[in-house]
Write a protein that holds these residues in place. Structure first.
Motif, PDB file in Angstrom:
ATOM      1  N   UNK A   1      34.321  33.613  32.959  1.00  0.00           N
ATOM      2  CA  UNK A   1      34.838  34.882  32.509  1.00  0.00           C
ATOM      3  C   UNK A   1      34.321  35.950  33.454  1.00  0.00           C
ATOM      4  N   UNK A   2      35.207  36.827  33.867  1.00  0.00           N
ATOM      5  CA  UNK A   2      34.861  37.895  34.797  1.00  0.00           C
ATOM      6  C   UNK A   2      35.037  39.228  34.074  1.00  0.00           C
ATOM      7  N   UNK A   3      33.953  39.988  33.943  1.00  0.00           N
ATOM      8  CA  UNK A   3      34.041  41.340  33.399  1.00  0.00           C
ATOM      9  C   UNK A   3      34.627  42.256  34.450  1.00  0.00           C
ATOM     10  N   UNK A   4      35.792  42.827  34.167  1.00  0.00           N
ATOM     11  CA  UNK A   4      36.499  43.628  35.168  1.00  0.00           C
ATOM     12  C   UNK A   4      35.914  45.038  35.203  1.00  0.00           C
ATOM     13  N   UNK A   6      33.126  47.626  38.164  1.00  0.00           N
ATOM     14  CA  UNK A   6      32.515  47.745  39.477  1.00  0.00           C
ATOM     15  C   UNK A   6      31.569  46.566  39.724  1.00  0.00           C
ATOM     16  N   UNK A   7      31.712  45.914  40.867  1.00  0.00           N
ATOM     17  CA  UNK A   7      30.869  44.778  41.229  1.00  0.00           C
ATOM     18  C   UNK A   7      31.430  43.429  40.839  1.00  0.00           C
ATOM     19  N   UNK A   8      32.557  43.410  40.138  1.00  0.00           N
ATOM     20  CA  UNK A   8      33.084  42.151  39.613  1.00  0.00           C
ATOM     21  C   UNK A   8      33.581  41.204  40.701  1.00  0.00           C
ATOM     22  N   UNK A   9      34.073  41.726  41.802  1.00  0.00           N
ATOM     23  CA  UNK A   9      34.595  40.848  42.857  1.00  0.00           C
ATOM     24  C   UNK A   9      33.445  40.059  43.482  1.00  0.00           C
ATOM     25  N   UNK A  10      32.383  40.743  43.846  1.00  0.00           N
ATOM     26  CA  UNK A  10      31.224  40.075  44.424  1.00  0.00           C
ATOM     27  C   UNK A  10      30.651  39.056  43.440  1.00  0.00           C
ATOM     28  N   UNK A  30      38.823  33.801  33.517  1.00  0.00           N
ATOM     29  CA  UNK A  30      39.381  34.721  32.523  1.00  0.00           C
ATOM     30  C   UNK A  30      38.947  36.132  32.881  1.00  0.00           C
ATOM     31  N   UNK A  31      39.887  37.037  32.921  1.00  0.00           N
ATOM     32  CA  UNK A  31      39.593  38.450  33.158  1.00  0.00           C
ATOM     33  C   UNK A  31      39.265  39.089  31.815  1.00  0.00           C
ATOM     34  N   UNK A  46      43.858  42.474  40.862  1.00  0.00           N
ATOM     35  CA  UNK A  46      44.699  41.932  41.935  1.00  0.00           C
ATOM     36  C   UNK A  46      43.845  41.237  42.994  1.00  0.00           C
ATOM     37  N   UNK A  47      42.755  41.868  43.373  1.00  0.00           N
ATOM     38  CA  UNK A  47      41.879  41.285  44.375  1.00  0.00           C
ATOM     39  C   UNK A  47      41.300  39.954  43.899  1.00  0.00           C
ATOM     40  N   UNK A  48      40.878  39.896  42.651  1.00  0.00           N
ATOM     41  CA  UNK A  48      40.349  38.644  42.099  1.00  0.00           C
ATOM     42  C   UNK A  48      41.409  37.553  42.087  1.00  0.00           C
ATOM     43  N   UNK A  49      42.605  37.900  41.679  1.00  0.00           N
ATOM     44  CA  UNK A  49      43.692  36.911  41.635  1.00  0.00           C
ATOM     45  C   UNK A  49      44.014  36.387  43.032  1.00  0.00           C
ATOM     46  N   UNK A  50      43.886  37.236  44.042  1.00  0.00           N
ATOM     47  CA  UNK A  50      44.168  36.824  45.419  1.00  0.00           C
ATOM     48  C   UNK A  50      43.025  36.050  46.059  1.00  0.00           C
ATOM     49  N   UNK A  51      41.803  36.285  45.628  1.00  0.00           N
ATOM     50  CA  UNK A  51      40.643  35.702  46.292  1.00  0.00           C
ATOM     51  C   UNK A  51      40.052  34.476  45.616  1.00  0.00           C
ATOM     52  N   UNK A  52      40.084  34.424  44.294  1.00  0.00           N
ATOM     53  CA  UNK A  52      39.464  33.282  43.622  1.00  0.00           C
ATOM     54  C   UNK A  52      40.325  32.036  43.799  1.00  0.00           C
ATOM     55  N   UNK A  53      39.697  30.905  44.085  1.00  0.00           N
ATOM     56  CA  UNK A  53      40.439  29.672  44.360  1.00  0.00           C
ATOM     57  C   UNK A  53      40.806  28.901  43.093  1.00  0.00           C
ATOM     58  N   UNK A  54      41.178  29.631  42.049  1.00  0.00           N
ATOM     59  CA  UNK A  54      41.587  29.019  40.783  1.00  0.00           C
ATOM     60  C   UNK A  54      42.461  30.037  40.052  1.00  0.00           C
TER      61      UNK A  54
END
Length: 80
Positions: A1-4, A6-10, A30-31, A46-54
């Motif tokens: 689970x990713x808390x959307x 600041x800092x979530x991408x890293x 999960x966002x 959008x960045x997470x959807x493009x970068x995460x390999x799942x």
């Protein structure tokens, strides 16, 4: 689970790397909108959807009601 927020991408990328390094497959994420969406919310997502390999298995909106929080599974789309 990713808390959307600041800092979530890293955080998400480091977590994905750690999962893969442990030998486990990363099958999805999960966002979770843990605070009211800010002006960069959609960019983060959008960045997470493009970068995460799942695939993203769903987006849980910001919920303040405890009953809604307890039954948020309907926001997810899980593979069979």
């Amino acid at each position: 689970m990713v808390g959307i927020k600041l800092g979530c991408i890293n955080h998400a990328m480091l977590t994905a790397d750690a999962v893969r390094a442990s030998g486990l497959p990363l099958v999805g994420w999960i966002a979770n909108t843990v605070e009211p969406p800010g002006k960069r919310y959609q960019e983060y997502l959008t960045s997470l959807k493009n970068r995460l390999p799942a695939p993203c298995l769903g987006t849980i909106p910001f919920l303040t009601d405890a009953a809604q929080q307890a039954s948020c599974g309907h926001y997810l789309t899980l593979p069979e």
